[in-house]
Motif scaffolding. Sequence first.
Motif, PDB file in Angstrom:
ATOM      1  N   LYS A  21     -10.168   8.088  10.653  1.00 16.30           N
ATOM      2  CA  LYS A  21      -8.986   7.656  10.112  1.00 16.30           C
ATOM      3  C   LYS A  21      -8.734   6.232   9.895  1.00 16.30           C
ATOM      4  CE  LYS A  21      -6.422  11.425  12.629  1.00 16.30           C
ATOM      5  NZ  LYS A  21      -5.916  11.802  13.861  1.00 16.30           N
ATOM      6  N   PHE A  22      -9.587   5.393  10.856  1.00 16.13           N
ATOM      7  CA  PHE A  22      -9.399   4.067  10.475  1.00 16.13           C
ATOM      8  C   PHE A  22     -10.120   3.723   8.930  1.00 16.13           C
ATOM      9  CE2 PHE A  22     -11.376  -0.188  10.174  1.00 16.13           C
ATOM     10  CZ  PHE A  22     -10.500  -0.920  10.680  1.00 16.13           C
ATOM     11  N   ALA A  23     -11.346   4.324   8.765  1.00 19.36           N
ATOM     12  CA  ALA A  23     -11.963   4.165   7.521  1.00 19.36           C
ATOM     13  C   ALA A  23     -11.103   4.804   6.299  1.00 19.36           C
ATOM     14  CB  ALA A  23     -13.394   4.939   7.404  1.00 19.36           C
ATOM     15  N   LEU A  24     -10.552   5.720   6.445  1.00 22.83           N
ATOM     16  CA  LEU A  24      -9.708   6.333   5.307  1.00 22.83           C
ATOM     17  C   LEU A  24      -8.274   5.525   4.913  1.00 22.83           C
ATOM     18  CD1 LEU A  24      -9.633  10.222   6.537  1.00 22.83           C
ATOM     19  CD2 LEU A  24     -11.176   8.868   4.799  1.00 22.83           C
ATOM     20  N   SER A  25      -7.539   5.015   6.204  1.00 24.98           N
ATOM     21  CA  SER A  25      -6.580   4.247   5.948  1.00 24.98           C
ATOM     22  C   SER A  25      -6.934   3.059   5.081  1.00 24.98           C
ATOM     23  CB  SER A  25      -5.758   4.078   7.211  1.00 24.98           C
ATOM     24  OG  SER A  25      -6.536   3.528   8.316  1.00 24.98           O
ATOM     25  N   ALA A  26      -8.151   2.265   5.824  1.00 24.48           N
ATOM     26  CA  ALA A  26      -8.731   1.214   5.272  1.00 24.48           C
ATOM     27  C   ALA A  26      -9.033   1.242   3.596  1.00 24.48           C
ATOM     28  CB  ALA A  26      -9.927   0.763   5.898  1.00 24.48           C
ATOM     29  N   CYS A  27      -9.394   2.365   3.300  1.00 28.29           N
ATOM     30  CA  CYS A  27      -9.645   2.568   1.808  1.00 28.29           C
ATOM     31  C   CYS A  27      -8.791   2.615   1.122  1.00 28.29           C
ATOM     32  CB  CYS A  27     -10.623   3.942   1.722  1.00 28.29           C
ATOM     33  SG  CYS A  27     -12.228   3.461   2.204  1.00 28.29           S
ATOM     34  N   ALA A  28      -7.555   3.598   1.447  1.00 30.22           N
ATOM     35  CA  ALA A  28      -6.310   3.497   0.918  1.00 30.22           C
ATOM     36  C   ALA A  28      -5.659   2.218   0.627  1.00 30.22           C
ATOM     37  CB  ALA A  28      -5.303   4.600   1.583  1.00 30.22           C
ATOM     38  N   ILE A  98      -7.806  -4.018   5.451  1.00 26.12           N
ATOM     39  CA  ILE A  98      -8.826  -3.170   6.078  1.00 26.12           C
ATOM     40  C   ILE A  98      -8.521  -3.252   7.500  1.00 26.12           C
ATOM     41  CG2 ILE A  98     -11.298  -3.123   6.722  1.00 26.12           C
ATOM     42  CD1 ILE A  98     -11.851  -3.672   3.979  1.00 26.12           C
ATOM     43  N   VAL A  99      -8.313  -4.415   8.148  1.00 26.32           N
ATOM     44  CA  VAL A  99      -8.160  -4.316   9.430  1.00 26.32           C
ATOM     45  C   VAL A  99      -6.890  -4.147   9.789  1.00 26.32           C
ATOM     46  CG1 VAL A  99      -7.883  -6.108  11.679  1.00 26.32           C
ATOM     47  CG2 VAL A  99      -9.603  -6.520   9.796  1.00 26.32           C
ATOM     48  N   TYR A 100      -5.903  -4.635   9.178  1.00 33.92           N
ATOM     49  CA  TYR A 100      -4.377  -4.298   9.452  1.00 33.92           C
ATOM     50  C   TYR A 100      -3.990  -2.750   9.633  1.00 33.92           C
ATOM     51  CZ  TYR A 100       0.810  -4.321   8.879  1.00 33.92           C
ATOM     52  OH  TYR A 100       1.980  -3.942   8.778  1.00 33.92           O
ATOM     53  N   SER A 101      -4.393  -2.357   8.209  1.00 34.98           N
ATOM     54  CA  SER A 101      -3.806  -0.942   7.903  1.00 34.98           C
ATOM     55  C   SER A 101      -4.531   0.004   8.831  1.00 34.98           C
ATOM     56  CB  SER A 101      -3.982  -0.443   6.670  1.00 34.98           C
ATOM     57  OG  SER A 101      -2.975  -1.264   5.901  1.00 34.98           O
ATOM     58  N   GLY A 102      -5.931  -0.320   8.971  1.00 36.89           N
ATOM     59  CA  GLY A 102      -6.899   0.715   9.943  1.00 36.89           C
ATOM     60  C   GLY A 102      -6.321   0.937  11.263  1.00 36.89           C
ATOM     61  N   VAL A 103      -6.008  -0.461  11.929  1.00 30.14           N
ATOM     62  CA  VAL A 103      -5.613  -0.444  13.415  1.00 30.14           C
ATOM     63  C   VAL A 103      -4.337   0.209  13.226  1.00 30.14           C
ATOM     64  CG1 VAL A 103      -4.940  -1.871  15.262  1.00 30.14           C
ATOM     65  CG2 VAL A 103      -7.074  -2.300  13.932  1.00 30.14           C
ATOM     66  N   VAL A 305       1.459   4.012  -3.493  1.00 31.50           N
ATOM     67  CA  VAL A 305       0.031   4.258  -3.927  1.00 31.50           C
ATOM     68  C   VAL A 305      -0.700   4.468  -2.340  1.00 31.50           C
ATOM     69  CG1 VAL A 305      -2.126   3.121  -4.565  1.00 31.50           C
ATOM     70  CG2 VAL A 305      -0.054   2.685  -5.949  1.00 31.50           C
ATOM     71  N   PHE A 306      -0.290   3.825  -1.607  1.00 30.50           N
ATOM     72  CA  PHE A 306      -1.021   3.769  -0.204  1.00 30.50           C
ATOM     73  C   PHE A 306      -0.771   5.373   0.390  1.00 30.50           C
ATOM     74  CE2 PHE A 306      -0.844   3.895   4.409  1.00 30.50           C
ATOM     75  CZ  PHE A 306      -2.117   3.639   4.688  1.00 30.50           C
ATOM     76  N   TRP A 307       0.321   5.572   0.326  1.00 28.78           N
ATOM     77  CA  TRP A 307       0.576   7.084   1.141  1.00 28.78           C
ATOM     78  C   TRP A 307       0.268   8.205   0.344  1.00 28.78           C
ATOM     79  CZ3 TRP A 307       1.366   7.393   6.113  1.00 28.78           C
ATOM     80  CH2 TRP A 307       2.116   6.342   6.747  1.00 28.78           C
ATOM     81  N   LEU A 308       0.264   8.119  -1.034  1.00 32.31           N
ATOM     82  CA  LEU A 308      -0.411   9.180  -1.915  1.00 32.31           C
ATOM     83  C   LEU A 308      -1.834   9.303  -1.800  1.00 32.31           C
ATOM     84  CD1 LEU A 308       1.944   9.487  -4.943  1.00 32.31           C
ATOM     85  CD2 LEU A 308       1.920  10.790  -3.176  1.00 32.31           C
TER      86      LEU A 308
END
Length: 322
Positions: A21-28, A98-103, A305-308
Motif C-alpha cells: 500500500k505504501f508503494a501504490l500510494s507513492a506511485c499515485a 513518496i514519503v508523505y503519501s506513502g506514510v 488524479v491521485f484518488w483515481l
Amino acid sequence: MSPAGEEKSFPLPERWPRASKFALSACAAAVAELVTFPLDLTKTRLQVQGEAAAHRHGAAWGRRVPHRGMLGTMAGILQEEGLQKLWQGATPAVYRQIVYSGVRMVAYEHLRDSMLGKSEDETFPFWKAVVGGMAAGAIGQFFASPTDLVKVQMQMEGKRKLEGKPLRFQGVHHAFMKILSEGGIRGLWAGWVPNVQRAALVNMGDLTTYDSVKHFLLLNTPLVDSSVTQSVASCCSGLVAAVLGTPADVVKTRIMNQPRDAQGRGLLYKSSMDCLVQTVEGEGFLSLYKGFIPTWMRMAPWSLVFWLTYEQIRKICGVSSF
C-alpha cells in the motif's frame, strides 16, 4: 506444502500488505504531483509576495517584485525564467510525496481498520475519520518535512535571481547537504511545526472528506464504487482541504523561506504563531489565503488524479478498494 511455502505463493499485496500500500500510494502521488506541480510553484510564489516582515528588513532581503495575481505570476515565470522553471523543485516534491503519501495512507488505513475500528455496520464514524485523518497527515508530514523544506527553497530560486541575489543551490543533493551543513539535522526540520499543523488540517479535509463522502454515497445513493463515485468524493476532498490548509500553508512557506542566522534561527519569525500574528497585523486576515485559488486549483486536480490512480492501481494489484 509447508506454511512458509504457502506464504511465498501468496500475491505480494497479501504477503506485505503495508509495504504494498505504501508503494501504490507513492506511485499515485508521484503522478499527481508531476501533473499539478506548476500550480504548486505559483502558489508558493504568491504566498511570499508582499511579505510585510521581509519588507521591514529592507535592502538586506532584496528589492521588491511587483504584485501579481495567479495568472500574472505564472505568466511571469514563463516569460522571465522559462517553461522548464514551472517544474523547478519538482524532484524534491516527488521525493516528498513518496514519503508523505506513502506514510499517511498506510497510517490512516491502519488507524481506521485496526486501532480506531469501524462500527458494527462496517461504517467509519465521522469523528474517527477526523482523528485518523489528522493523525495520519501529521505523521506522514513529520517524516517528509526535510524534502518539503528543500522543495520550498528551490521553488524560490527563480525569484531570488530576479531580485539580483545569488542562487543558493546547484541541485537537490546540494540543497540537502548545504542545509545540513548550516543547520545540522535540526536544520532539515526547520518549519516542521507549521508543516505538521498544515498536514493535519489538509488531511482532515482530504482523507476524512474522501473516505466519508465516498462511503456516504455508497450507502445512501444508487452509486457503486466506480470512477464516478471516486471523482465526486475527490472533488469534495480537494475543496475542503484547500479551505482548511491554506492559512497553515502560508505560514509554513514563509517560515521555511525566511533567511537564517549562523545558528539556523529565523531572522523574520520566531515561531509559527509569531508568523501568523505578523502576517495578519501587517497584511490583514485575508493574507492568510494568499495563493488560495492556485492551491484549490491544484488540490482539486491533484486529489482527482491521485484518488483515481490510487483506486485503479489497487484494483489492478488485487488490493481491496480504499
